[in-house]
Motif scaffolding. Structure first.
Motif: not given
Length: 400
Positions: A8, A11-12, A14-16, A18, A29
């Motif tokens: 989690q 993922t957070k 990686c999203d931050k 982009k 990844y």
């Protein structure tokens, strides 16, 4: 944290930043997720009891993502090409040379003009002796670094170094440079802030208000240079403290019990990786962990830190190999390749110092028995790692 929470957090992060985890960033990844549990295990083996451990681990994940994002498409393609070769640094087609840039080519600008000559000699691997900023008169041959990201003016500038790497890459040559993990110059920005009384940066070093703990350390720590630099601590008048200086009084030992130090130095490692360095030579890895009541050399925690570095490099810059400059007995050197579950997952390359010494012995005496007797130990090297078999280097000891 458990595996679910770990993923989690990944993922957070990686999203931050982009990341295109199903696109251009897919392979990074995959490496990050596949090695996340090992990364966590190694990190918390060292920093599990540190107040900032959890925060700094999340910072480590972000540092890997940032390091990957800063890696050029060309270097990522080179990573893949190396992976397609298998273990690229095992090739017996690599022949190297170590050189002082100023003595060989004047400066970094002049070095590309020498590459054709080196290729003609069969040399396709260069170890550039330290080129980063170090104070005149207190440089220890460039191993007292005052800025890990600034080329010393006498060699040129960062653009010159990048141009050397570009020219070498175009000619299928490999580049090795040093990183000094154990210490910085006392003129480094961190040391200057520590002298000025900033507690955050005093914690980057082993600093003490009095001689009580330094005396305990020195009771079991051998002196590296007993004649020219006796003792392992130096008094700092600017802040009225004692700082650990194992090598020289102008080289302050970094405190790797502080996870912020690990992350700061990891960022420098990834910076070098993204310059296009093929092999990073870690100077004096045997000294990077200190512990009261020991010699503070070759400790298990030093190996754990090196394994953690190797995991990070594999994730963010898989084409760069790690050389551990451990000039110790053959059976001790073997440990720097990794042991047990981490066999061949620590340092990729080591100096074959034993072979260097025994080949000179054979040449001097005409007797090969000592050299032949040494081969049994040397052949225990794990599959997937390699020796640099060499004739001489800049700080070899003589035969006496």
């Amino acid at each position: 944290m458990n595996q679910y929470n770990l993923h989690q957090e990944i993922t957070k992060a990686c999203d931050k930043h982009k990341l295109a985890i199903a696109g251009a960033d897919k392979y990074f990844y995959i490496r990050l997720v596949a090695n996340a549990l090992t990364l966590q295990e190694l990190f918390f083996t060292i920093y599990g009891n540190h107040n900032a451990g959890s925060t700094q681990f999340l910072a480590l994940i972000e540092n890997l993502i940032i390091g990957h994002k800063q890696r050029s498409i060309e270097l990522q393609q080179k990573d893949q090409a190396k992976a397609n070769q298998g273990v690229w640094f095992l090739s017996n087609q690599i022949a190297g040379m170590s050189l002082y840039v100023d003595r060989f080519a004047g400066d970094l600008k002049g070095l590309p003009t020498k590459l054709a000559y080196l290729k003609k000699l069969g040399v396709n691997f260069l170890h550039l002796m330290p080129v980063f900023e170090s104070p005149a008169g207190e440089s220890d041959g460039g191993y007292a670094v005052s800025d890990f990201r600034k080329v010393d003016a006498r060699f040129g500038n960062m653009e010159d170094l990048k141009n050397v790497q570009k020219n070498m890459q175009e000619q299928d040559m490999f580049l090795m440079i040093d990183i000094v993990l154990n210490h910085t110059s006392h003129q480094h920005e961190w040391a200057k802030k520590a002298k000025a009384g900033e507690t955050e940066y005093q914690d980057y070093f082993y600093m003490y208000n009095d001689r009580q703990i330094p005396d305990q350390f020195e009771h079991t720590m051998p002196e590296v240079f007993p004649e020219s630099a006796p003792g392992s601590f130096t008094y700092v008048k600017e802040c009225n403290k004692w700082v650990m200086t194992v090598f020289h009084n102008y080289q302050w030992d970094l405190n790797f019990t502080n996870p912020a130090v690990f992350n700061a130095m990891l960022n420098n490692i990834l910076f070098y990786a993204n310059l296009g360095v093929d092999i990073l030579r870690i100077d004096a890895p045997a000294f990077i962990w200190k512990q009261l009541g020991t010699t503070s050399q070759n400790l298990p925690e030093a190996h754990t830190l090196l394994r953690l570095i190797k995991q990070c490099v594999h994730i963010a810059s898989p084409g760069m190999a790690i050389l551990g400059e451990a000039i110790v007995a053959p059976k001790e050197i073997m440990k720097y390749f990794g042991t047990e579950a981490f066999t061949a997952k620590e340092c990729d390359v080591a100096y074959n110092a034993t072979q260097m010494a025994v080949q000179w012995d054979a040449l001097a005496t005409g007797d090969t028995r000592v050299m032949l007797a040494a081969q049994e130990d040397l052949q225990q090297k794990p599959l997937g790692t390699t020796w640099i078999t060499y004739t001489r280097c800049h700080d070899d000891i003589g035969l006496g």
